[in-house]
Design a protein around this motif. Structure first.
Motif, PDB file in Angstrom:
ATOM      1  N   GLU A 185       0.801  -1.207   0.000  1.00 29.28           N
ATOM      2  CA  GLU A 185       0.000   0.000   0.000  1.00 29.28           C
ATOM      3  C   GLU A 185       0.842   1.269   0.000  1.00 29.28           C
ATOM      4  O   GLU A 185       0.446   2.290  -0.550  1.00 29.28           O
ATOM      5  CB  GLU A 185      -0.893   0.028   1.246  1.00 29.28           C
ATOM      6  N   GLY A 186       2.015   1.211   0.636  1.00 34.64           N
ATOM      7  CA  GLY A 186       2.763   2.422   0.931  1.00 34.64           C
ATOM      8  C   GLY A 186       3.037   3.319  -0.243  1.00 34.64           C
ATOM      9  O   GLY A 186       2.745   4.518  -0.212  1.00 34.64           O
ATOM     10  N   SER A 187       3.608   2.778  -1.317  1.00 34.29           N
ATOM     11  CA  SER A 187       4.001   3.620  -2.438  1.00 34.29           C
ATOM     12  C   SER A 187       2.803   4.281  -3.088  1.00 34.29           C
ATOM     13  O   SER A 187       2.864   5.448  -3.487  1.00 34.29           O
ATOM     14  CB  SER A 187       4.761   2.782  -3.478  1.00 34.29           C
ATOM     15  N   GLU A 188       1.677   3.563  -3.185  1.00 37.95           N
ATOM     16  CA  GLU A 188       0.490   4.156  -3.791  1.00 37.95           C
ATOM     17  C   GLU A 188      -0.091   5.248  -2.904  1.00 37.95           C
ATOM     18  O   GLU A 188      -0.619   6.240  -3.384  1.00 37.95           O
ATOM     19  CB  GLU A 188      -0.566   3.080  -4.057  1.00 37.95           C
ATOM     20  N   LEU A 189       0.008   5.066  -1.593  1.00 37.76           N
ATOM     21  CA  LEU A 189      -0.500   6.091  -0.679  1.00 37.76           C
ATOM     22  C   LEU A 189       0.298   7.377  -0.792  1.00 37.76           C
ATOM     23  O   LEU A 189      -0.253   8.471  -0.678  1.00 37.76           O
ATOM     24  CB  LEU A 189      -0.459   5.573   0.760  1.00 37.76           C
ATOM     25  N   VAL A 190       1.599   7.259  -1.004  1.00 36.17           N
ATOM     26  CA  VAL A 190       2.422   8.459  -1.193  1.00 36.17           C
ATOM     27  C   VAL A 190       1.941   9.226  -2.417  1.00 36.17           C
ATOM     28  O   VAL A 190       1.756  10.445  -2.380  1.00 36.17           O
ATOM     29  CB  VAL A 190       3.914   8.080  -1.334  1.00 36.17           C
ATOM     30  N   HIS A 191       1.743   8.494  -3.514  1.00 38.60           N
ATOM     31  CA  HIS A 191       1.250   9.143  -4.731  1.00 38.60           C
ATOM     32  C   HIS A 191      -0.106   9.797  -4.476  1.00 38.60           C
ATOM     33  O   HIS A 191      -0.363  10.929  -4.916  1.00 38.60           O
ATOM     34  CB  HIS A 191       1.122   8.111  -5.858  1.00 38.60           C
ATOM     35  N   MET A 192      -0.994   9.103  -3.783  1.00 37.82           N
ATOM     36  CA  MET A 192      -2.339   9.618  -3.544  1.00 37.82           C
ATOM     37  C   MET A 192      -2.301  10.892  -2.703  1.00 37.82           C
ATOM     38  O   MET A 192      -2.979  11.876  -3.004  1.00 37.82           O
ATOM     39  CB  MET A 192      -3.189   8.551  -2.843  1.00 37.82           C
ATOM     40  N   GLU A 193      -1.513  10.879  -1.635  1.00 40.16           N
ATOM     41  CA  GLU A 193      -1.458  12.039  -0.762  1.00 40.16           C
ATOM     42  C   GLU A 193      -0.877  13.256  -1.476  1.00 40.16           C
ATOM     43  O   GLU A 193      -1.327  14.384  -1.279  1.00 40.16           O
ATOM     44  CB  GLU A 193      -0.643  11.715   0.487  1.00 40.16           C
ATOM     45  N   MET A 194       0.140  13.036  -2.309  1.00 42.27           N
ATOM     46  CA  MET A 194       0.710  14.155  -3.058  1.00 42.27           C
ATOM     47  C   MET A 194      -0.298  14.707  -4.056  1.00 42.27           C
ATOM     48  O   MET A 194      -0.456  15.923  -4.209  1.00 42.27           O
ATOM     49  CB  MET A 194       1.988  13.709  -3.771  1.00 42.27           C
ATOM     50  N   ALA A 195      -0.979  13.811  -4.750  1.00 40.49           N
ATOM     51  CA  ALA A 195      -1.987  14.255  -5.711  1.00 40.49           C
ATOM     52  C   ALA A 195      -3.118  14.985  -5.009  1.00 40.49           C
ATOM     53  O   ALA A 195      -3.595  16.029  -5.487  1.00 40.49           O
ATOM     54  CB  ALA A 195      -2.528  13.058  -6.484  1.00 40.49           C
ATOM     55  N   ASN A 196      -3.560  14.465  -3.854  1.00 43.53           N
ATOM     56  CA  ASN A 196      -4.635  15.123  -3.109  1.00 43.53           C
ATOM     57  C   ASN A 196      -4.247  16.533  -2.704  1.00 43.53           C
ATOM     58  O   ASN A 196      -5.068  17.461  -2.739  1.00 43.53           O
ATOM     59  CB  ASN A 196      -4.982  14.304  -1.863  1.00 43.53           C
ATOM     60  N   SER A 197      -2.987  16.708  -2.300  1.00 38.20           N
ATOM     61  CA  SER A 197      -2.509  18.025  -1.903  1.00 38.20           C
ATOM     62  C   SER A 197      -2.625  19.020  -3.057  1.00 38.20           C
ATOM     63  O   SER A 197      -3.072  20.160  -2.877  1.00 38.20           O
ATOM     64  CB  SER A 197      -1.055  17.929  -1.429  1.00 38.20           C
ATOM     65  N   ILE A 198      -2.253  18.586  -4.241  1.00 36.88           N
ATOM     66  CA  ILE A 198      -2.311  19.469  -5.410  1.00 36.88           C
ATOM     67  C   ILE A 198      -3.755  19.803  -5.764  1.00 36.88           C
ATOM     68  O   ILE A 198      -4.095  20.960  -6.051  1.00 36.88           O
ATOM     69  CB  ILE A 198      -1.594  18.821  -6.607  1.00 36.88           C
ATOM     70  N   PHE A 199      -4.633  18.807  -5.730  1.00 33.40           N
ATOM     71  CA  PHE A 199      -6.033  19.056  -6.078  1.00 33.40           C
ATOM     72  C   PHE A 199      -6.710  19.971  -5.064  1.00 33.40           C
ATOM     73  O   PHE A 199      -7.535  20.818  -5.437  1.00 33.40           O
ATOM     74  CB  PHE A 199      -6.797  17.735  -6.203  1.00 33.40           C
ATOM     75  N   ARG A 200      -6.404  19.808  -3.777  1.00 33.19           N
ATOM     76  CA  ARG A 200      -6.982  20.712  -2.770  1.00 33.19           C
ATOM     77  C   ARG A 200      -6.541  22.139  -3.026  1.00 33.19           C
ATOM     78  O   ARG A 200      -7.342  23.090  -2.961  1.00 33.19           O
ATOM     79  CB  ARG A 200      -6.566  20.266  -1.363  1.00 33.19           C
ATOM     80  N   GLU A 201      -5.258  22.296  -3.311  1.00 33.87           N
ATOM     81  CA  GLU A 201      -4.720  23.628  -3.579  1.00 33.87           C
ATOM     82  C   GLU A 201      -5.352  24.231  -4.826  1.00 33.87           C
ATOM     83  O   GLU A 201      -5.696  25.415  -4.860  1.00 33.87           O
ATOM     84  CB  GLU A 201      -3.201  23.533  -3.735  1.00 33.87           C
ATOM     85  N   TYR A 202      -5.537  23.400  -5.853  1.00 36.86           N
ATOM     86  CA  TYR A 202      -6.153  23.879  -7.091  1.00 36.86           C
ATOM     87  C   TYR A 202      -7.594  24.340  -6.835  1.00 36.86           C
ATOM     88  O   TYR A 202      -8.014  25.399  -7.326  1.00 36.86           O
ATOM     89  CB  TYR A 202      -6.151  22.773  -8.139  1.00 36.86           C
ATOM     90  N   SER A 203      -8.339  23.577  -6.059  1.00 31.53           N
ATOM     91  CA  SER A 203      -9.727  23.949  -5.769  1.00 31.53           C
ATOM     92  C   SER A 203      -9.799  25.282  -5.041  1.00 31.53           C
ATOM     93  O   SER A 203     -10.664  26.111  -5.330  1.00 31.53           O
ATOM     94  CB  SER A 203     -10.402  22.857  -4.932  1.00 31.53           C
ATOM     95  N   LEU A 204      -8.885  25.486  -4.101  1.00 33.29           N
ATOM     96  CA  LEU A 204      -8.897  26.731  -3.327  1.00 33.29           C
ATOM     97  C   LEU A 204      -8.404  27.921  -4.144  1.00 33.29           C
ATOM     98  O   LEU A 204      -8.865  29.051  -3.952  1.00 33.29           O
ATOM     99  CB  LEU A 204      -8.034  26.566  -2.069  1.00 33.29           C
TER     100      LEU A 204
END
Length: 694
Positions: A185-204
């Motif tokens: 799970e670990g490597s995919e979670l890293v990718h997910m968290e980084m992507a989530n950070s970018i999308f949250r920032e984009y929405s704001l």
């Protein structure tokens, strides 16, 4: 006259091509301090040796050779001037070119080219002052943004800013997150968290207007799942019949996918249900589930032995548990609604048979026994746990309790079986459709998930497809409205209305975003249809408005909690009724669907309290000196309220929460009989939805 090399394609270090232009050589030389006529002669000489496919490094070598022949000192100046290289976001290294800044500013902002050139020149001067051999795309963009702010172009700066996360945060994520998960799970979670950070920032930054983004960040309200705000609706309860009738036709990656026809046997139907929710998990951001699952699967179980039905129940639970526990920090909440047999409103609905065939002489009521057997099998699998006896956190079973259920054979044993699971530490959920007046609108999960249930939902659930979806969930910070109003009634309700208006704006923006994405065809999951009716109807989607800290708001306003006096309770009710009436008004005005729900999120409640404590001195601490608010309409942790009084006080708040509320009951150390007795009490007090948890 035609210049030699005109029309030739130059290959840049990035691999991209551009048409050769001798004027660029001239301007590059002049900017480096070379006298104009010398620069023009160099450009003409170099042009004679240009051919289609020449690379930019070779052109630079020709320029330097020509300059050294004419003026070695000028050649040295040119070499020093053009010695700064850029590590680009395309993972290439290129010579610095101010024109790239101008082009990107014109492309990404509304600035005129003249202003872009001024900003680019100032940026270049700043970079050269730093005397760097190498710079980077992010550094250049940061300096450009500083220059934009210096010139007063804040809007352009917002458009031009770069999305991402600090290197430190990325390093912490990479080092720490895998240690908390399995290696898979670990490597995919890293990718997910980084992507989530970018999308949250984009929405704001780009989707929400500044005042709404500020309200979210300051804590006036909370817009849930911002990382999916521009890509997905919030959550849904799905209709298994749609997939049993049509098979699976998801496009998959790059438009390529394997389609299947309707399931022809029970095992295939079970596996199709898992794959359908897996596809739905990429189309919705939060909880998912199936309504009346055992009813729709019942025709596929005809003629099977009890052991075979038990095996199918195990397959369903284990497949879902394993599929939805990967690549997430916690298992994706999956809710399987379970009926004890076939409810009366579905008994005369023509049954969907194996192969996706509907026969008008066979009805779901003909499969009462199969539906009951599968409900029992699911419950026994859930009670037993996994191979090591551990509880399944997902999927979660949601038992829909109806008035006619108690008349059916084995109902008492089934009720005890449910509560045996709870007694053994398995979280179970009960949806009360027994008490008079319940189920008239959707009931809900703790954080606002919607369930089709009795009443008006039952009138339409027989139609195919039947999908109950929530587009967005936004939560109000009620204590803040008191602090902002100074404890005065009129300013308080004005502040509350302002927060509601912001929540409405967020919901409407989300609806507009989803509408555009559906029209563009980018939400392929929703393009599926059954006859003339689309599977997902945006106009039927619900916007959920939740709230946190009602008890804290009443305490801040009156000096006492709402269980301490009738006046405090009535004031709390007036707040929630005001919100409810406002949402009903919106529905009448626009035809949009707005439901009030009780948000249950300890993390969010604490976030609001911490933010408020930094801005308002009135925020009180709770036990241990920490600040925190109560969830939705919950009492404070130390409130001394007996069970009956608690239910009477909360009854009015629950009645107003058309989008759902949940009572959490501790099951630790209690026998099945004791828990069953508690459920009877909750039935008696018309509690719409409750969960037994440790």
């Amino acid at each position: 006259m035609t210049v030699a090399g005109s029309g030739a394609k130059v290959v840049k270090s990035s691999g991209e091509t551009e048409i050769f232009d001798p004027n660029i050589i001239t301007s590059d030389c002049v900017e480096a301090g070379v006298e104009f006529w010398t620069a023009a002669e160099v450009a003409l000489e170099v042009s004679r040796g240009i051919f289609d496919g020449i690379n930019s490094d070779e052109i630079q070598r020709k320029i330097l050779a020509s300059l050294y022949n004419r003026n070695p000192e000028a050649a040295d100046r040119y070499k020093r001037f053009h010695s700064m290289y850029v590590r680009t976001s395309s993972n290439t290294i290129e010579r610095f070119n101010r024109k790239r800044i101008v082009d990107s500013l014109v492309k990404e902002t509304s600035l005129p080219k003249e202003v872009a050139e001024i900003v680019a020149r100032e940026t270049e001067a700043e970079l050269r002052r730093l005397n760097l051999d190498f710079t980077s795309g992010p550094l250049i963009r940061e300096i450009v943004n500083v220059k934009l702010l210096e010139h007063g172009y804040e809007g352009a700066r917002s458009d031009y800013t770069r999305l991402g996360m600090p290197v430190y945060d990325a390093a912490q994520l990479i080092e720490a997150l895998p240690n908390k998960t399995t290696p898979t799970e670990g490597s995919e979670l890293v990718h997910m968290e980084m992507a989530n950070s970018i999308f949250r920032e984009y929405s704001l930054l780009k989707v929400l207007p500044l005042h709404l983004a500020d309200a979210h960040m300051k804590g006036d309200l909370y817009i849930h799942d911002l990382e999916y705000f521009v890509t997905r609706p919030y959550r849904a309860i799905h209709d298994l019949r749609f997939f049993l009738k049509n098979g699976l036709k998801f496009k998959g990656s790059m438009g390529r996918g394997v389609t299947t026809g309707p399931a022809k046997n029970a095992e295939t139907a079970i596996l199709h249900s898992v794959k359908a929710l897996l596809a739905a998990s990429t189309a919705f951001s939060a909880d998912l589930g199936f309504h009346s699952f055992n009813v729709w699967i019942a025709p596929y179980l005809e003629g099977l032995k009890r052991s075979e039905i038990m095996q199918l129940a195990q397959t369903l639970v284990f497949e879902m548990a394993q599929t939805f526990s990967l690549n997430r920090k916690s298992p994706l909440p999956i809710d399987l609604e379970v009926e004890y047999g076939v409810p009366a409103h579905l008994a005369e609905v023509p049954a969907l048979m194996p192969g996706g065939v509907v026969r008008n002489d066979i009805f779901y009521g003909d499969f009462e026994e199969e539906a009951r057997e599968f409900a029992i099998a699911l419950s026994e699998v859930y009670r037993s746990g996994d191979y090591r006896g551990e509880a399944f956190n997902s999927p979660s079973l949601v038992y829909k309790m109806r008035p006619d259920d108690r008349k059916k054979e084995g109902a008492d044993d089934f009720a005890l079986l449910m509560h045996e699971s709870a007694s053994e530490g398995r979280p179970i959920n009960l949806l009360n459709l027994v008490s008079s007046g319940l189920g008239q609108r959707s009931s809900a999960h703790s954080s606002g998930a919607i369930y089709p249930g009795g009443g008006s939902s039952d009138e339409t659930v027989s139609e195919l497809p039947y999908l109950e979806s929530a587009l967005q969930h936004t939560t109000l910070n009620l204590p803040r409205t008191v602090y902002k109003s100074g404890g005065k009634e009129d300013p308080f309700f004005e502040a509350l209305d302002s927060a509601l208006d912001l929540a409405r704006e967020a919901g409407r923006i989300k609806r507009d975003v989803l509408s555009r994405r559906m029209k563009s065809g980018s939400l392929s999951f929703f393009a599926e249809s059954s006859g003339e009716k689309p599977y997902f109807d945006l106009n039927q989607g619900i916007n959920l408005i939740g709230y946190v800290g009602l008890n804290n708001a009443v305490k801040a306003y009156l000096g006492e909690e709402f269980h301490e006096s009738g006046y405090a309770r009535d004031f709390g009710v007036s707040i929630i009724r005001h919100v409810s009436d406002t949402l009903h008004g919106w529905e009448r005005e626009s035809g949009e669907r707005w439901h009030l729900c009780s948000t249950s999120s300890p993390g969010l409640a604490q976030r609001f309290a911490v933010l408020d404590s930094g801005q308002f001195s009135e925020v009180a601490s709770v036990s241990g000196g920490e600040v925190g608010y109560s969830d939705s309409c919950e009492f404070s942790p130390g409130a001394k309220v007996d069970f009956t009084s608690r239910q009477k006080i909360l009854a009015e708040f629950r009645r107003l929460s058309t989008g759902g509320s949940r009572e959490i009951v501790c099951s630790s150390g209690r026998s099945p009989e004791e828990l069953l007795e508690t459920s009877e009490e909750l039935f008696k007090h018309s509690v719409p939805y409750w969960s037994f948890e440790l």
